[in-house]
Design a protein around this motif. Structure first.
Motif, PDB file in Angstrom:
ATOM      1  N   VAL A  62       0.672  -1.191  -0.103  1.00  0.00           N
ATOM      2  CA  VAL A  62       0.034  -0.175   0.012  1.00  0.00           C
ATOM      3  C   VAL A  62       0.662   1.265   0.022  1.00  0.00           C
ATOM      4  O   VAL A  62       1.845   1.335   1.008  1.00  0.00           O
ATOM      5  CB  VAL A  62      -0.717   0.081   1.045  1.00  0.00           C
ATOM      6  CG1 VAL A  62      -1.713   1.359   1.441  1.00  0.00           C
ATOM      7  CG2 VAL A  62      -1.819  -1.241   1.068  1.00  0.00           C
ATOM      8  N   ASP A  63       0.543   1.997  -1.093  1.00  0.00           N
ATOM      9  CA  ASP A  63       1.685   3.339  -1.010  1.00  0.00           C
ATOM     10  C   ASP A  63       0.770   4.329  -0.442  1.00  0.00           C
ATOM     11  O   ASP A  63      -0.501   4.587  -0.355  1.00  0.00           O
ATOM     12  CB  ASP A  63       1.893   3.615  -2.572  1.00  0.00           C
ATOM     13  CG  ASP A  63       2.653   2.844  -3.225  1.00  0.00           C
ATOM     14  OD1 ASP A  63       3.558   2.168  -2.742  1.00  0.00           O
ATOM     15  OD2 ASP A  63       2.516   2.491  -4.385  1.00  0.00           O
ATOM     16  N   GLY A  64       1.572   5.537   0.553  1.00  0.00           N
ATOM     17  CA  GLY A  64       0.775   6.489   0.737  1.00  0.00           C
ATOM     18  C   GLY A  64       1.968   7.494   1.235  1.00  0.00           C
ATOM     19  O   GLY A  64       3.017   7.241   1.097  1.00  0.00           O
ATOM     20  N   GLN A  65       1.485   8.465   1.952  1.00  0.00           N
ATOM     21  CA  GLN A  65       2.390   9.711   2.393  1.00  0.00           C
ATOM     22  C   GLN A  65       1.821   9.638   4.207  1.00  0.00           C
ATOM     23  O   GLN A  65       0.855   9.636   4.304  1.00  0.00           O
ATOM     24  CB  GLN A  65       2.021  10.821   1.825  1.00  0.00           C
ATOM     25  CG  GLN A  65       2.333  10.892   0.230  1.00  0.00           C
ATOM     26  CD  GLN A  65       2.178  11.982  -0.341  1.00  0.00           C
ATOM     27  OE1 GLN A  65       1.515  12.957   0.053  1.00  0.00           O
ATOM     28  NE2 GLN A  65       2.534  12.168  -1.839  1.00  0.00           N
ATOM     29  N   ILE A  66       2.981  10.042   4.810  1.00  0.00           N
ATOM     30  CA  ILE A  66       2.570  10.335   6.052  1.00  0.00           C
ATOM     31  C   ILE A  66       2.968  11.763   6.161  1.00  0.00           C
ATOM     32  O   ILE A  66       4.085  12.357   5.818  1.00  0.00           O
ATOM     33  CB  ILE A  66       3.932   9.685   6.974  1.00  0.00           C
ATOM     34  CG1 ILE A  66       3.755   8.040   6.697  1.00  0.00           C
ATOM     35  CG2 ILE A  66       3.633   9.953   8.485  1.00  0.00           C
ATOM     36  CD1 ILE A  66       4.752   7.353   7.413  1.00  0.00           C
ATOM     37  N   HIS A  67       1.932  12.395   6.731  1.00  0.00           N
ATOM     38  CA  HIS A  67       2.013  14.093   7.284  1.00  0.00           C
ATOM     39  C   HIS A  67       2.188  14.207   8.670  1.00  0.00           C
ATOM     40  O   HIS A  67       1.435  13.403   9.582  1.00  0.00           O
ATOM     41  CB  HIS A  67       0.770  14.516   6.759  1.00  0.00           C
ATOM     42  CG  HIS A  67       0.573  14.334   5.318  1.00  0.00           C
ATOM     43  ND1 HIS A  67       1.154  15.207   4.250  1.00  0.00           N
ATOM     44  CD2 HIS A  67      -0.172  13.514   4.365  1.00  0.00           C
ATOM     45  CE1 HIS A  67       0.805  14.888   3.064  1.00  0.00           C
ATOM     46  NE2 HIS A  67      -0.156  14.006   3.132  1.00  0.00           N
ATOM     47  N   GLU A  68       3.067  15.219   8.976  1.00  0.00           N
ATOM     48  CA  GLU A  68       3.143  15.276  10.376  1.00  0.00           C
ATOM     49  C   GLU A  68       1.708  16.157  10.783  1.00  0.00           C
ATOM     50  O   GLU A  68       1.432  17.317  10.146  1.00  0.00           O
ATOM     51  CB  GLU A  68       4.488  16.130  10.694  1.00  0.00           C
ATOM     52  CG  GLU A  68       5.649  15.225  10.554  1.00  0.00           C
ATOM     53  CD  GLU A  68       6.993  15.755  10.897  1.00  0.00           C
ATOM     54  OE1 GLU A  68       7.106  16.786  11.792  1.00  0.00           O
ATOM     55  OE2 GLU A  68       7.967  15.294  10.325  1.00  0.00           O
ATOM     56  N   LYS A  69       1.411  16.002  12.078  1.00  0.00           N
ATOM     57  CA  LYS A  69       0.523  16.862  12.477  1.00  0.00           C
ATOM     58  C   LYS A  69       0.855  18.188  13.285  1.00  0.00           C
ATOM     59  O   LYS A  69       1.848  18.264  13.805  1.00  0.00           O
ATOM     60  CB  LYS A  69      -0.121  16.161  13.568  1.00  0.00           C
ATOM     61  CG  LYS A  69      -1.570  16.704  14.258  1.00  0.00           C
ATOM     62  CD  LYS A  69      -2.277  16.186  15.315  1.00  0.00           C
ATOM     63  CE  LYS A  69      -3.437  16.881  15.580  1.00  0.00           C
ATOM     64  NZ  LYS A  69      -4.035  16.042  16.743  1.00  0.00           N
ATOM     65  N   LYS A  70       0.398  19.329  12.673  1.00  0.00           N
ATOM     66  CA  LYS A  70       0.991  20.698  13.056  1.00  0.00           C
ATOM     67  C   LYS A  70      -0.103  21.302  14.032  1.00  0.00           C
ATOM     68  O   LYS A  70      -1.364  21.115  13.886  1.00  0.00           O
ATOM     69  CB  LYS A  70       0.978  21.629  11.875  1.00  0.00           C
ATOM     70  CG  LYS A  70       2.077  21.031  10.934  1.00  0.00           C
ATOM     71  CD  LYS A  70       2.310  22.096   9.611  1.00  0.00           C
ATOM     72  CE  LYS A  70       3.191  21.460   8.573  1.00  0.00           C
ATOM     73  NZ  LYS A  70       3.251  22.412   7.772  1.00  0.00           N
TER      74      LYS A  70
END
Length: 71
Positions: A62-70
């Protein structure tokens, strides 16, 4: 009119044994013990699953992106 004494509990136990019989009570106790044992095993297995990585069906990535919570 306080709580029940030992004699009251013994009388209740005798009446329950007369109504249900010892065989049914024994089977009920065994079933309850097996259910508790299964519940404890399920809790233990659930705790072990948290440390294992998630599994993907059919060996697909599964491809995806990880975003940091601001904040």
């Amino acid at each position: 009119m306080g709580g029940l004494s030992l004699w009251h509990w013994l009388i209740v136990l005798v009446v329950v044994m007369m109504v249900f019989g010892t065989k049914k009570l024994r089977n009920l106790g065994e079933d309850l013990g097996a259910a508790v044992k299964g519940f404890k095993q399920g809790i233990k297995d659930g705790a072990d699953d948290k440390s294992a990585p998630p599994q993907v069906a059919n060996n697909q990535t599964v491809d995806g992106q990880i975003h940091e919570k601001k904040d």
